[in-house]
Each structure stands twice: as C-alpha cells, then as structure tokens.
Design an enzyme around this catalytic site. Structure first.
Site, PDB file in Angstrom:
ATOM      1  N   HIS A 160       2.265   7.625   4.994  1.00 36.09           N
ATOM      2  CA  HIS A 160       1.731   6.897   6.156  1.00 36.09           C
ATOM      3  C   HIS A 160       2.209   7.542   7.460  1.00 36.09           C
ATOM      4  CE1 HIS A 160       1.936   3.254   3.283  1.00 36.09           C
ATOM      5  NE2 HIS A 160       0.640   3.473   3.487  1.00 36.09           N
ATOM      6  N   SER A 177       2.708   3.349  -1.901  1.00 31.62           N
ATOM      7  CA  SER A 177       3.740   2.298  -1.823  1.00 31.62           C
ATOM      8  C   SER A 177       4.005   1.718  -3.210  1.00 31.62           C
ATOM      9  CB  SER A 177       3.294   1.183  -0.876  1.00 31.62           C
ATOM     10  OG  SER A 177       3.099   1.685   0.414  1.00 31.62           O
ATOM     11  N   ARG A 208      -5.920  10.626   0.241  1.00 24.36           N
ATOM     12  CA  ARG A 208      -5.063  11.427  -0.632  1.00 24.36           C
ATOM     13  C   ARG A 208      -5.888  12.219  -1.638  1.00 24.36           C
ATOM     14  NH1 ARG A 208      -1.612   6.277  -2.120  1.00 24.36           N
ATOM     15  NH2 ARG A 208      -3.790   5.637  -2.103  1.00 24.36           N
ATOM     16  N   LYS A 262      -4.012  -7.549  -2.749  1.00 24.43           N
ATOM     17  CA  LYS A 262      -2.634  -7.173  -3.061  1.00 24.43           C
ATOM     18  C   LYS A 262      -1.673  -8.363  -3.043  1.00 24.43           C
ATOM     19  CE  LYS A 262      -2.831  -2.339  -1.700  1.00 24.43           C
ATOM     20  NZ  LYS A 262      -2.463  -1.306  -0.725  1.00 24.43           N
TER      21      LYS A 262
END
Ligand code: PNS
Length: 159
Positions: free
Chosen positions: A17, A128, A90, A41
């Site tokens: 990030h 994460s 990514r 999430k």
C-alpha cells in the site's frame, strides 16, 4: 488543486500500500488515504486502528492525509472534489474486481476517474490477509509491514 484518493481497507496497511501511496503522492497535489468499509471483509482492526496505523506510516509524506468514511467512496470523492481514485494492481486477478469498481464509481460520480498503478515487483505477493496469516502462526512479518506499526500488528496475534 488535484486531489487523488488511495482507498482501501488497510487491515493493516502494508509496504505494498505504502508504495502505491508514495507514487500517487508524486502525481497529485494532495493524496488522501481513505480508510473505508469493504462489506465482504471481517476486519481484525477497528476503523480507528486502521486509520491510526495509516497515519503513522504516512506521517513523513508531506502531501498525504489520512481520513475514514463509512459510506460510498464515490460520494466521499464528490464531497471533496477529488480528481481520481488510485489503486494498485498486483496481478491480473486483481483486475476484474478493480475494473468493476472503477466503472461503478464512475457511474455514481461522472467526474471520477480511476488510475491503476502496477505494484512494484517486490510487493506483488503482499496482501494484508497473507501478512495476518503469517503473524497468526508466529512468522516474521517485518518484511511486509512498516516498522512504525509492526508492534501494533504483532501484539494482536501474540495473545
Ligand atoms: O482494500 P480493499 O478491501 O480491497 O478495498 C475495497 C474498498 C474498501 C475500497 C471498497 O470496498 C469500497 O470502496 N468500499 C466503500 C463502499 C463503496 O463505495 N463500494 C463501491 C460500490 S459497491
């Protein structure tokens, strides 16, 4: 003034990030790191903790501010007159979801562009959730999490 928003869950913020935020800060007059809610999430850290960690790691970048919002990203962007959302990609697997989000956000706010930045090679595999899994099994996460928040993250998994 051109304002860019780096939105995300940041649960917790990683070197991946931070790389995107630093690069965005070179492209815009001001960048807002916006801590949001992703309804898909379950968070390890509260909104306040996620925001505080983001603040600690970006403290040295002069044109970066941190904020939180519990509504739609497109509405926040409209309220502050942001020029663009900046997202890191990514891999191709990120693209489908991020592309959908970019189109939805522009449908909700016609002025709002999304800019995709390819992640740096050394960060392509960081997420994460992977970092949290390593920490949960007692592994070393110092290569993934900025040192300013390392102890904040580790202590949650040391219980
Ligand atoms: O880091 P994440 O979890 O991939 O970030 C996703 C996030 C938080 C940017 C996204 O879920 C979001 O924008 N949440 C706010 C609500 C919203 O605007 N959703 C998009 C329209 S469905």
């Amino acid at each position: 003034m051109k304002i860019g928003i780096c939105p995300g869950s940041f649960d917790p913020i990683t070197y991946g990030h931070l790389d995107i935020i630093r690069r965005a800060s070179q492209m815009f007059d001001k960048v807002i790191v916006l801590v949001l809610i992703n309804p898909k999430k379950n968070y390890t850290f509260s909104m306040t903790e996620r925001e505080e960690m983001a603040r600690k790691v970006t403290a040295g970048i002069p044109n970066v501010e941190v904020d939180h919002y519990d509504g739609l990203l497109a509405n926040y962007a409209q309220n502050i007159g942001a020029a663009a959302i900046v997202k890191g990609l990514r891999a191709m697997s990120d693209f489908e979801y991020e592309f959908q989000m970019a189109l939805i956000n522009r449908k909700l706010n016609k002025e709002l562009e999304t800019v995709f930045l390819p992640s740096s090679e050394e960060n392509t595999y960081i997420s994460s959730s992977v970092v949290k899994q390593i920490a949960d099994f007692g592994g070393d996460i110092s290569g993934f999490i900025p040192k300013e928040i390392l102890s904040d993250v580790i202590k949650v998994f040391n219980k």
